[in-house]
Scaffold this motif. Structure first.
Motif, PDB file in Angstrom:
ATOM      1  N   GLY A  79       0.680  -0.673  -0.092  1.00 54.28           N
ATOM      2  CA  GLY A  79      -0.091   0.225  -0.302  1.00 54.28           C
ATOM      3  C   GLY A  79       1.090   1.379  -0.088  1.00 54.28           C
ATOM      4  O   GLY A  79       2.232   1.674   0.282  1.00 54.28           O
ATOM      5  N   ARG A  80       0.250   2.116   0.013  1.00 52.08           N
ATOM      6  CA  ARG A  80       0.966   3.728  -0.685  1.00 52.08           C
ATOM      7  C   ARG A  80       0.878   3.726   0.567  1.00 52.08           C
ATOM      8  O   ARG A  80       0.806   3.522   1.982  1.00 52.08           O
ATOM      9  CB  ARG A  80       0.186   4.548  -1.325  1.00 52.08           C
ATOM     10  N   ASN A  81       1.883   4.595   1.617  1.00 50.83           N
ATOM     11  CA  ASN A  81       3.121   5.980   2.386  1.00 50.83           C
ATOM     12  C   ASN A  81       1.479   6.211   3.144  1.00 50.83           C
ATOM     13  O   ASN A  81       0.434   6.878   2.660  1.00 50.83           O
ATOM     14  CB  ASN A  81       3.410   6.768   1.850  1.00 50.83           C
ATOM     15  N   GLY A  82       1.209   5.845   4.653  1.00 57.88           N
ATOM     16  CA  GLY A  82      -0.125   6.124   5.434  1.00 57.88           C
ATOM     17  C   GLY A  82      -1.123   5.379   4.720  1.00 57.88           C
ATOM     18  O   GLY A  82      -2.467   5.718   5.758  1.00 57.88           O
ATOM     19  N   ALA A  83      -0.618   4.405   3.967  1.00 64.70           N
ATOM     20  CA  ALA A  83      -2.317   3.278   4.198  1.00 64.70           C
ATOM     21  C   ALA A  83      -2.372   2.357   5.718  1.00 64.70           C
ATOM     22  O   ALA A  83      -3.673   2.185   5.349  1.00 64.70           O
ATOM     23  CB  ALA A  83      -2.106   1.827   2.902  1.00 64.70           C
ATOM     24  N   GLY A  84      -1.428   2.305   6.802  1.00 70.05           N
ATOM     25  CA  GLY A  84      -1.664   1.753   7.330  1.00 70.05           C
ATOM     26  C   GLY A  84      -0.504   0.548   7.865  1.00 70.05           C
ATOM     27  O   GLY A  84      -1.693  -0.394   8.980  1.00 70.05           O
ATOM     28  N   LYS A  85       0.309   0.124   6.789  1.00 72.92           N
ATOM     29  CA  LYS A  85       0.614  -0.697   6.653  1.00 72.92           C
ATOM     30  C   LYS A  85       1.591  -1.497   8.162  1.00 72.92           C
ATOM     31  O   LYS A  85       1.600  -2.509   8.939  1.00 72.92           O
ATOM     32  CB  LYS A  85       1.659  -0.606   5.862  1.00 72.92           C
ATOM     33  N   SER A  86       2.378   0.109   8.895  1.00 75.55           N
ATOM     34  CA  SER A  86       3.092  -0.214   9.782  1.00 75.55           C
ATOM     35  C   SER A  86       2.027  -0.298  10.885  1.00 75.55           C
ATOM     36  O   SER A  86       2.864  -0.749  12.350  1.00 75.55           O
ATOM     37  CB  SER A  86       3.988   1.616   9.808  1.00 75.55           C
ATOM     38  N   THR A  87       0.593   0.025  10.776  1.00 73.56           N
ATOM     39  CA  THR A  87       0.249   0.155  12.398  1.00 73.56           C
ATOM     40  C   THR A  87      -0.482  -1.336  12.972  1.00 73.56           C
ATOM     41  O   THR A  87      -0.283  -2.079  13.526  1.00 73.56           O
ATOM     42  CB  THR A  87      -1.198   0.873  11.807  1.00 73.56           C
ATOM     43  N   LEU A 112      10.502  -7.167  13.992  1.00 76.03           N
ATOM     44  CA  LEU A 112      11.407  -6.826  13.563  1.00 76.03           C
ATOM     45  C   LEU A 112      10.525  -5.290  12.695  1.00 76.03           C
ATOM     46  O   LEU A 112      10.493  -5.233  11.238  1.00 76.03           O
ATOM     47  CB  LEU A 112      12.662  -6.979  12.296  1.00 76.03           C
ATOM     48  N   LEU A 113      10.165  -4.279  13.779  1.00 81.16           N
ATOM     49  CA  LEU A 113       9.556  -3.093  13.076  1.00 81.16           C
ATOM     50  C   LEU A 113      10.774  -2.037  12.414  1.00 81.16           C
ATOM     51  O   LEU A 113      10.266  -0.934  11.941  1.00 81.16           O
ATOM     52  CB  LEU A 113       8.358  -2.505  13.958  1.00 81.16           C
ATOM     53  N   GLU A 114      11.762  -1.290  13.392  1.00 82.76           N
ATOM     54  CA  GLU A 114      12.508  -1.018  13.679  1.00 82.76           C
ATOM     55  C   GLU A 114      13.693  -0.953  13.830  1.00 82.76           C
ATOM     56  O   GLU A 114      13.812  -2.150  13.916  1.00 82.76           O
ATOM     57  CB  GLU A 114      12.245   0.906  14.725  1.00 82.76           C
ATOM     58  N   VAL A 115      14.670   0.019  13.305  1.00 88.79           N
ATOM     59  CA  VAL A 115      15.810  -0.418  13.376  1.00 88.79           C
ATOM     60  C   VAL A 115      16.403  -0.739  15.111  1.00 88.79           C
ATOM     61  O   VAL A 115      16.239  -0.003  15.633  1.00 88.79           O
ATOM     62  CB  VAL A 115      16.870   0.393  12.407  1.00 88.79           C
ATOM     63  N   VAL A 190       8.217  -8.656   9.555  1.00 85.33           N
ATOM     64  CA  VAL A 190       9.847  -7.811   9.022  1.00 85.33           C
ATOM     65  C   VAL A 190       8.227  -6.723   8.562  1.00 85.33           C
ATOM     66  O   VAL A 190       8.063  -6.852   7.079  1.00 85.33           O
ATOM     67  CB  VAL A 190       9.872  -8.134   7.737  1.00 85.33           C
ATOM     68  N   ASP A 191       8.924  -4.911   8.540  1.00 83.98           N
ATOM     69  CA  ASP A 191       8.886  -4.267   7.998  1.00 83.98           C
ATOM     70  C   ASP A 191      10.511  -3.638   7.286  1.00 83.98           C
ATOM     71  O   ASP A 191      10.244  -3.990   6.900  1.00 83.98           O
ATOM     72  CB  ASP A 191       8.570  -3.148   9.184  1.00 83.98           C
ATOM     73  N   GLU A 192       9.552  -2.271   6.588  1.00 88.51           N
ATOM     74  CA  GLU A 192      10.476  -2.038   5.917  1.00 88.51           C
ATOM     75  C   GLU A 192      11.624  -1.693   6.058  1.00 88.51           C
ATOM     76  O   GLU A 192      12.993  -1.493   5.396  1.00 88.51           O
ATOM     77  CB  GLU A 192       9.891  -0.200   5.138  1.00 88.51           C
ATOM     78  N   VAL A 193      12.463  -2.050   6.972  1.00 93.81           N
ATOM     79  CA  VAL A 193      13.418  -2.302   7.421  1.00 93.81           C
ATOM     80  C   VAL A 193      14.898  -2.309   7.303  1.00 93.81           C
ATOM     81  O   VAL A 193      15.797  -2.110   6.721  1.00 93.81           O
ATOM     82  CB  VAL A 193      14.077  -2.725   8.870  1.00 93.81           C
ATOM     83  N   LEU A 194      14.269  -3.535   6.180  1.00 99.83           N
ATOM     84  CA  LEU A 194      15.517  -3.913   4.882  1.00 99.83           C
ATOM     85  C   LEU A 194      16.025  -2.786   4.208  1.00 99.83           C
ATOM     86  O   LEU A 194      16.932  -3.095   3.657  1.00 99.83           O
ATOM     87  CB  LEU A 194      15.318  -5.457   4.324  1.00 99.83           C
ATOM     88  N   ALA A 195      15.662  -2.124   3.617  1.00 99.80           N
ATOM     89  CA  ALA A 195      15.806  -0.720   3.176  1.00 99.80           C
ATOM     90  C   ALA A 195      17.483   0.033   3.302  1.00 99.80           C
ATOM     91  O   ALA A 195      17.827   0.498   3.031  1.00 99.80           O
ATOM     92  CB  ALA A 195      14.967   0.411   2.646  1.00 99.80           C
ATOM     93  N   VAL A 196      17.253  -0.559   5.205  1.00 97.48           N
ATOM     94  CA  VAL A 196      18.817   0.033   5.339  1.00 97.48           C
ATOM     95  C   VAL A 196      19.980  -0.577   5.112  1.00 97.48           C
ATOM     96  O   VAL A 196      20.892  -0.149   5.041  1.00 97.48           O
ATOM     97  CB  VAL A 196      18.627   0.468   7.030  1.00 97.48           C
ATOM     98  N   VAL A 220       4.947 -15.754   8.044  1.00 96.76           N
ATOM     99  CA  VAL A 220       6.484 -14.808   7.397  1.00 96.76           C
ATOM    100  C   VAL A 220       4.848 -12.835   7.354  1.00 96.76           C
ATOM    101  O   VAL A 220       4.746 -13.910   6.064  1.00 96.76           O
ATOM    102  CB  VAL A 220       7.095 -15.003   6.306  1.00 96.76           C
ATOM    103  N   LEU A 221       5.208 -12.237   7.357  1.00 96.20           N
ATOM    104  CA  LEU A 221       4.338 -10.988   7.451  1.00 96.20           C
ATOM    105  C   LEU A 221       5.573  -9.646   6.505  1.00 96.20           C
ATOM    106  O   LEU A 221       6.490  -9.595   7.321  1.00 96.20           O
ATOM    107  CB  LEU A 221       3.553 -10.376   8.305  1.00 96.20           C
ATOM    108  N   PHE A 222       5.260  -9.522   5.319  1.00100.52           N
ATOM    109  CA  PHE A 222       6.521  -8.475   5.782  1.00100.52           C
ATOM    110  C   PHE A 222       6.020  -7.101   4.532  1.00100.52           C
ATOM    111  O   PHE A 222       5.108  -7.684   3.854  1.00100.52           O
ATOM    112  CB  PHE A 222       7.186  -9.638   3.915  1.00100.52           C
ATOM    113  N   VAL A 223       6.628  -5.930   4.444  1.00 96.10           N
ATOM    114  CA  VAL A 223       6.049  -4.878   4.823  1.00 96.10           C
ATOM    115  C   VAL A 223       7.197  -5.023   3.527  1.00 96.10           C
ATOM    116  O   VAL A 223       8.372  -4.044   4.250  1.00 96.10           O
ATOM    117  CB  VAL A 223       5.394  -3.840   5.589  1.00 96.10           C
TER     118      VAL A 223
END
Length: 420
Positions: A79-87, A112-115, A190-196, A220-223
């Protein structure tokens, strides 16, 4: 066997406040609760649309979400930014509670939600491995058995006895992911943290998550905004838009729907569109696609693409190039065209047409990256919002016909110029 189940979960936030905001609101909620009445603030609030100002101080980050996830599934949440994925991930990880609804889980969850989630900056990497493992519910014996494997995967062995406050963000995420992936939890989030991490480490992480899901039978749940990674790793997906679950199930269908909703315009005319695509050099006037044969774009129809724009420059060289990408963000075709070659361009209207031959593209959604170059170096405008959809076809046996594709298709161009 179900690993996760969400029933009518919603999450409401009050803008600018921590928690519910004020004592008066808390008392009002309590008074309604003791009288057996519904929370009065559940009846108000707006969808989480960041592009509009809104009138209510209450926002629904998620609203009425229902889904079930089987054990061993790899599920992409897109989903786009702000869609509610991280929530959503925070609710599933029990970092925060839903405003309404219930979440049922089977087994332990590693998230793993944040670095550096769960890391203490003053402690060494070694100490944090044991600390994080304990937080995830593992015994010291389990952590010790996996320790060498964790350190080897993370690639930070030389710094394992160094306080993690001296780690770079990449080292942080390497060690944090290694702990979450190797300890024996039934569900990995796992959230978007792999982008780091760098490209090599991202590939390594995706391979490990694939092993966890397919080889070990864990969930596995992967954003991610990396649609290619979601496509490779996941066998199903959840598509969120403004806090609502608008599609779930087949990962390919969710990706196509996401691309269609991601502000891609299948037809554009600047005279009746509220957004004008222009800068000081170029004004895009219209865009359209149509079948060369028949009345519907499919794999055998061929596609005629027409782009009209106005040049505000003269006595320069102008070239137009485009990349055609599919819904998985993979480039499938490219071409270019010099509109002037001797710094003799004129101000005025240009119409450029491209013909994409039949049996070149499969069923999917496609979009363009356009580049208008000036004097071979200065990019005048770039946009990724124009696109089209190729409909599928079936043979006599009901099977979807696949296009053989053309490695280097011959794209014909035509330019029409009208002086301003």
């Amino acid at each position: 066997m179900l690993a996760l189940k969400a029933e009518n979960i919603s999450k409401q936030y009050r803008l600018g406040q921590v928690g519910t905001g004020t004592l008066s609101h808390d008392l009002n909620r309590f008074w309604h609760k003791v009288r057996g009445k519904e929370d009065p603030y559940l009846k108000i609030g707006e969808a989480n649309d960041r592009s509009s100002k809104g009138v209510s101080e209450y926002v629904w980050s998620l609203r009425d979400i229902d889904f079930e996830i089987e054990q061993g599934d790899a599920v992409g949440i897109i989903g786009r930014n702000g869609a509610g994925k991280s929530t959503l991930l925070k609710l599933l990880s029990k970092v925060t509670k839903p405003t309404t609804g219930k979440i049922y889980t089977q087994g332990r969850i590693a998230s793993l939600l944040e670095v550096g989630t769960g890391f203490h900056p003053e402690m060494t990497g070694r100490e944090n491995v044991f600390l994080n493992g304990a937080i995830l519910g593992m015994t010291r014996k389990e952590i010790t058995r996996k320790f060498d494997e964790i350190v080897d995967f993370s690639g930070v062995e030389r710094y394992i006895d160094t306080p993690v406050k001296r780690y770079s963000s990449g080292m942080y995420v390497r060690l944090a992911f290694a702990v979450a992936a190797h300890l024996e939890s039934e569900i990995l989030i796992v959230d978007e943290v792999l982008a780091v991490g760098d490209a090599e480490f991202q590939k390594k992480c995706l391979g490990k998550m694939g092993d966890v899901s397919k080889g070990e039978g864990r969930t596995v749940l992967f954003v991610s905004h990396n649609i290619t990674a979601v496509k490779e790793l996941c066998n199903s997906a959840l598509l969120l838009e403004k806090g609502l679950l608008i599609n779930q199930g087949d990962v390919n269908k969710c990706i196509i729907e996401y691309q269609k909703n991601n502000e891609v315009k299948f037809f554009y005319d600047y005279s009746d569109d509220r957004v004008k695509l222009e800068n000081e050099k170029i004004l895009v006037k219209s865009f359209k696609t149509e079948p060369i044969n028949g009345d519907m774009i499919n794999i055998k129809s061929g596609i005629l693409v027409t782009v009209s724009f106005m040049s505000k420059m003269e006595d320069v060289d102008i070239d137009l190039s485009f990349l055609l990408k599919n819904s998985h963000d993979l480039t499938v075709m490219s071409t270019g065209l010099m509109l002037s070659n001797n710094k003799d361009s004129q101000k005025g209207d240009y119409t450029v047409t491209f013909e994409i031959p039949p049996y070149t593209l499969n069923e999917d959604s496609y979009y363009f990256d356009f580049f208008w170059g000036v004097n071979r170096s200065d990019i005048a405008i770039r946009t990724s919002i124009f696109g089209f959809e190729v409909h599928g076809m079936q043979n006599q046996f009901g099977e979807i016909i696949k296009s053989p594709g053309v490695l280097f298709p011959k794209i014909t161009h035509n330019v029409d110029y009208q002086k301003m």
